[in-house]
Design a protein around this motif. Structure first.
Motif, short mmCIF file in Angstrom:
data_model
loop_
_atom_site.label_atom_id
_atom_site.label_comp_id
_atom_site.label_asym_id
_atom_site.label_seq_id
_atom_site.Cartn_x
_atom_site.Cartn_y
_atom_site.Cartn_z
N ASP A 41 14.04 41.51 41.43
CA ASP A 41 13.32 42.43 40.55
C ASP A 41 13.77 42.18 39.10
N PRO A 42 12.80 41.93 38.19
CA PRO A 42 13.19 41.60 36.81
C PRO A 42 14.11 42.63 36.17
N SER A 43 13.94 43.90 36.50
CA SER A 43 14.80 44.89 35.85
C SER A 43 16.23 44.80 36.41
N ASP A 44 16.35 44.48 37.69
CA ASP A 44 17.68 44.26 38.27
C ASP A 44 18.36 43.06 37.63
N VAL A 45 17.60 41.97 37.53
CA VAL A 45 18.15 40.74 36.96
C VAL A 45 18.52 40.97 35.50
N ASP A 46 17.67 41.70 34.79
CA ASP A 46 17.94 41.98 33.38
C ASP A 46 19.23 42.78 33.20
N THR A 47 19.40 43.81 34.02
CA THR A 47 20.62 44.62 33.94
C THR A 47 21.86 43.75 34.19
N ALA A 48 21.77 42.89 35.20
CA ALA A 48 22.93 42.05 35.55
C ALA A 48 23.18 40.95 34.52
N SER A 49 22.22 40.74 33.63
CA SER A 49 22.37 39.70 32.60
C SER A 49 23.15 40.21 31.39
N LYS A 50 23.33 41.52 31.33
CA LYS A 50 23.91 42.13 30.12
C LYS A 50 25.21 42.86 30.46
N ASP A 51 25.92 43.23 29.42
CA ASP A 51 27.06 44.12 29.61
C ASP A 51 27.24 45.02 28.39
N PHE A 52 28.27 45.83 28.41
CA PHE A 52 28.52 46.81 27.35
C PHE A 52 28.69 46.13 25.99
N GLY A 53 29.26 44.93 25.99
CA GLY A 53 29.47 44.23 24.73
C GLY A 53 28.17 43.86 24.03
N SER A 56 26.65 38.68 24.88
CA SER A 56 26.30 37.46 25.61
C SER A 56 25.39 37.83 26.78
N ARG A 57 24.56 36.89 27.16
CA ARG A 57 23.58 37.12 28.24
C ARG A 57 23.59 35.92 29.16
N ALA A 58 23.49 36.18 30.46
CA ALA A 58 23.30 35.10 31.42
C ALA A 58 22.55 35.69 32.60
N ALA A 59 21.42 35.11 32.94
CA ALA A 59 20.59 35.67 34.01
C ALA A 59 20.95 35.06 35.35
N PRO A 60 21.29 35.89 36.34
CA PRO A 60 21.52 35.36 37.68
C PRO A 60 20.18 35.07 38.35
N LEU A 61 20.23 34.34 39.47
CA LEU A 61 19.01 34.06 40.24
C LEU A 61 18.59 35.30 41.02
N ALA A 62 19.57 36.04 41.45
CA ALA A 62 19.29 37.23 42.25
C ALA A 62 20.46 38.19 42.16
N VAL A 63 20.18 39.43 42.54
CA VAL A 63 21.21 40.46 42.52
C VAL A 63 21.33 41.05 43.92
N GLN A 100 31.97 38.77 31.21
CA GLN A 100 32.91 38.45 32.29
C GLN A 100 32.32 38.66 33.69
N ALA A 101 31.33 39.54 33.82
CA ALA A 101 30.74 39.79 35.15
C ALA A 101 29.39 39.09 35.32
N GLN A 102 29.05 38.23 34.40
CA GLN A 102 27.74 37.56 34.47
C GLN A 102 27.87 36.18 35.13
N THR A 103 26.74 35.66 35.59
CA THR A 103 26.72 34.27 36.02
C THR A 103 25.32 33.68 35.91
N ASN A 104 25.27 32.45 35.48
CA ASN A 104 24.03 31.68 35.47
C ASN A 104 23.89 31.01 36.83
N ASN A 105 22.69 30.81 37.30
CA ASN A 105 22.48 30.00 38.51
C ASN A 105 23.29 30.47 39.70
N GLY A 106 23.47 31.75 39.81
CA GLY A 106 24.20 32.26 40.96
C GLY A 106 23.71 33.66 41.28
#
Ligand SMILES: Cc1cc2nc3c(=O)[nH]c(=O)nc-3n(C[C@H](O)[C@H](O)[C@H](O)COP(=O)(O)OP(=O)(O)OC[C@H]3O[C@@H](n4cnc5c(N)ncnc54)[C@H](O)[C@@H]3O)c2cc1C
Ligand SMILES: *[C@@H]1O[C@H](CO)[C@@H](O)[C@H](O)[C@H]1NC(C)=O
Ligand SMILES: *[C@@H]1O[C@H](CO)[C@@H](O)[C@H](O)[C@H]1NC(C)=O
Length: 538
Positions: A41-53, A56-63, A100-106
């Motif tokens: 779900d794009p909103s799930d992926v979007d949330t996981a791409s961001k943090d409080f800081g 930096s952004r990195a989009a995972p493949l799935a959550v 720190q909690a983000q990941t690309n391609n994972g």
């Protein structure tokens, strides 16, 4: 509903297969998502791409929203055993600063927030009154841990200033606040953990059982495994708190008193405070306004009348817990302690409130900032452990130097006793018996004022770190952020060899928490020819 979910899951798996060349048997993943949900779900992926800081952004493949520790283990096992590997990052509440909690391609495992279906955590908190501990899910928020234990009149002993953080997230760092001088950081108050290692094994560990894993994971920056359960020490919950702030214009007097107060850790509770923190007041505006947030109109003081050293004031913040049985003696106990301190005599501010309201104090500030649109903005925070012997040089160079007269956010400063920190855990502290936390908790804003911009604050952070190097002040970053392995090796110093060895043992494919940028995953590194195989033990 069920069909939509199935389509979504199938899509998620296809995307995983396409993007990372994952060749696991899809039915294995399908079985995995029977309990939880693997979402694209794009909103799930979007949330996981961001943090409080928000820097930096990195989009995972799935959550993955896990419904159990088995879900977590199943996913990590799939990642570990796939020929090319894919990365897996646990995400607590996403309150990191630098991805720190983000990941690309994972895949990001969203540990907080419960399973999508039930909205409840994968594992309900269980309190043992007899054992004086609580077993919590690794993604549980500390505020919810507190709510569960209070039903039994109990509470954890060591805290963070803010409770909307997860158990697994703070234990991966240290978890510090004004109680740390007395009880040690949160990682010193854990009896046992369940951990899913980078090989997908779910293991129980403690000082007695799998102790190497236990020590590795505490302060381990998510590098060795995913905490799915933590057993946390409890005490009878205090009922109320006397919350006191006093001011200093003399930095040496301020630190001398803070160090005196934390030296009382071994004394009976009647003869010490329960919490010792402090903050720096550099900002002209703050000096005029800061009273409004804490100090009531019935408690006035002419702060501008205090003769501050070069415009900088220091505020000591202390609390004393009490309940019915000690209500009669608390005034006297506080009076006796305050008598030994050397603050500006007219500057005592006192508030009295329920224990829970004190612990949850920062959430009130959060709600106010949210209402003004000042929460979801970039936070170039910098947290440093500064050795006691150099804190005065730090004051001169940073508080009275680099910062100028605009701080753009609170600056905390308080000392801790190193002997309350277990040296076999992964966390790194300065090499002195007492070290200070200095937390520059600043917010970047586009107000037209150049000193509030992200660029300005980021430059200032760099300048502060450079100043420490040049002046030979051996600070250690807390919630550390580095981008090269040389910097990480320097950060860990003589702990690097053990850190590296533990990594090779518990996450040999380096698939976990890659957002920390300490190790690169083995498949990626070999195909790109970087990191990985060049790692060495110094
Ligand atoms: C407003 C605010 C106040 C704060 N106050 C304090 C404070 O007083 N004291 C203090 O010590 N810190 C404080 N912090 C920092 C906080 O401890 C960190 O943000 C920490 O990372 C916890 O946040 P989180 O639970 O959202 O974890 P995340 O930021 O989501 O994750 C942090 C790291 O831990 C890993 N991780 C997350 N969950 C797990 C798990 N279950 N198992 C293994 N690894 C995991 C992630 O992969 C990531 O690398 C504060 C942060 C904010 C935003
Ligand atoms: C500041 O405090 C220190 C330590 O208490 C004391 O020695 C010093 O004289 C004080 N300086 C001033 C200017 O009052
Ligand atoms: C604050 O700093 C700015 C720029 O350094 C300066 O112009 C201004 O006079 C200072 N204000 C006070 C009150 O010191």
């Amino acid at each position: 509903m069920a069909t939509t979910k199935l389509v979504l899951i199938t899509f998620a798996i296809c995307r995983l297969i396409l993007t990372v060349g994952l060749t696991v048997d899809p039915t294995e993943l399908l079985r995995l998502v029977v309990d939880g949900q693997l979402s694209v779900d794009p909103s799930d992926v979007d949330t996981a791409s961001k943090d409080f800081g928000l820097m930096s952004r990195a989009a995972p493949l799935a959550v993955l929203h896990p419904a159990s520790a088995q879900d977590v283990a199943g996913l990590v096992r799939a990642a570990y055993s796939s020929p090319h590997g894919f990365t897996v990052s646990a995400r607590g509440h996403g309150h990191s600063i630098n991805g720190q909690a983000q990941t690309n391609n994972g895949v990001v495992i969203q540990m907080s927030g419960g399973s999508l279906r039930s909205g409840r955590p994968a594992q309900a908190a269980r309190v043992s009154e007899k054992g004086m501990y609580v077993d919590t899910w690794g993604g549980e928020l500390w505020i919810d841990v507190l709510r569960s234990t209070l039903e039994y009149g109990l509470a954890p002993k060591s805290w963070t200033d803010y409770l909307y953080l997860t158990v697994g997230g703070t234990l991966s760092n240290a978890g510090i606040s004004g109680q740390a001088f007395n009880y040690g950081p949160q990682i010193s108050n854990v009896h046992e953990l369940d951990v899913v290692t980078g090989k997908g094994q779910l293991l129980t560990c403690s000082e007695e059982q799998n102790s190497e894993l236990f020590q590795a994971v505490l302060g381990g920056l998510g590098q060795f495994g995913i905490i799915t359960r933590a057993r946390i020490a409890l005490e009878p919950s205090p009922k109320r708190v006397r919350w006191i702030r006093v001011l200093y214009s003399n930095f040496s007097a301020f630190t001398k008193d803070q160090e005196f107060l934390i030296s009382l850790h071994g004394q009976p509770s009647s003869q010490k405070f329960d919490y010792v923190e402090g903050f720096v007041i550099v900002d002209e505006g703050l000096i005029n306004n800061w009273r409004s947030s804490f100090f009531s109109a019935s408690n006035p003081v002419k702060i501008t009348s205090i003769d501050s050293e070069g415009g900088v004031l220091y505020c000591l913040e202390i609390t004393k817990n009490y309940d019915e049985s000690t209500a009669d003696t608390i005034d006297k106990e506080i009076e006796d302690l305050l008598e030994k301190l050397d603050f500006v005599p007219t500057s005592v501010f006192t508030t009295d409130l329920p224990y829970v309201d004190f612990l949850d104090r920062v959430h009130k500030a959060e709600l106010k900032l949210r209402a003004k649109g000042l929460w979801d903005v970039p936070h170039p925070w910098l947290n440093l452990f500064v050795p006691k012997s150099r804190i005065s040089d730090f004051n001169e160079g940073v508080f009275k130097g680099i910062l100028g007269n605009k701080t753009s956010g609170p600056i905390l400063i308080y000392p801790m006793n190193k002997d309350k920190w277990d040296q076999s855990s992964s966390v790194v502290t300065p090499d002195e018996d007492i070290f200070y936390l200095v937390a520059l908790l600043r917010t970047a804003l586009d107000t037209g004022d150049e000193t509030h911009t992200l660029e300005h604050l980021t430059n200032q952070n760099r300048q502060i770190l450079r100043f420490c190097v040049d002046a030979g002040i051996e600070v250690k970053q807390y919630l550390p952020h580095y981008t090269t392995q040389e910097e990480w090796m320097d950060h860990f110093g003589d702990k690097w060899a053990r850190f590296y060895k533990r990594k090779m043992e518990f996450d040999p494919r380096r698939i976990l928490a890659t957002g920390q940028r300490i190790f690169s995953p083995s498949s990626v590194s070999s195909s790109l020819g970087v990191g990985g195989d060049k790692l060495s033990i110094s």
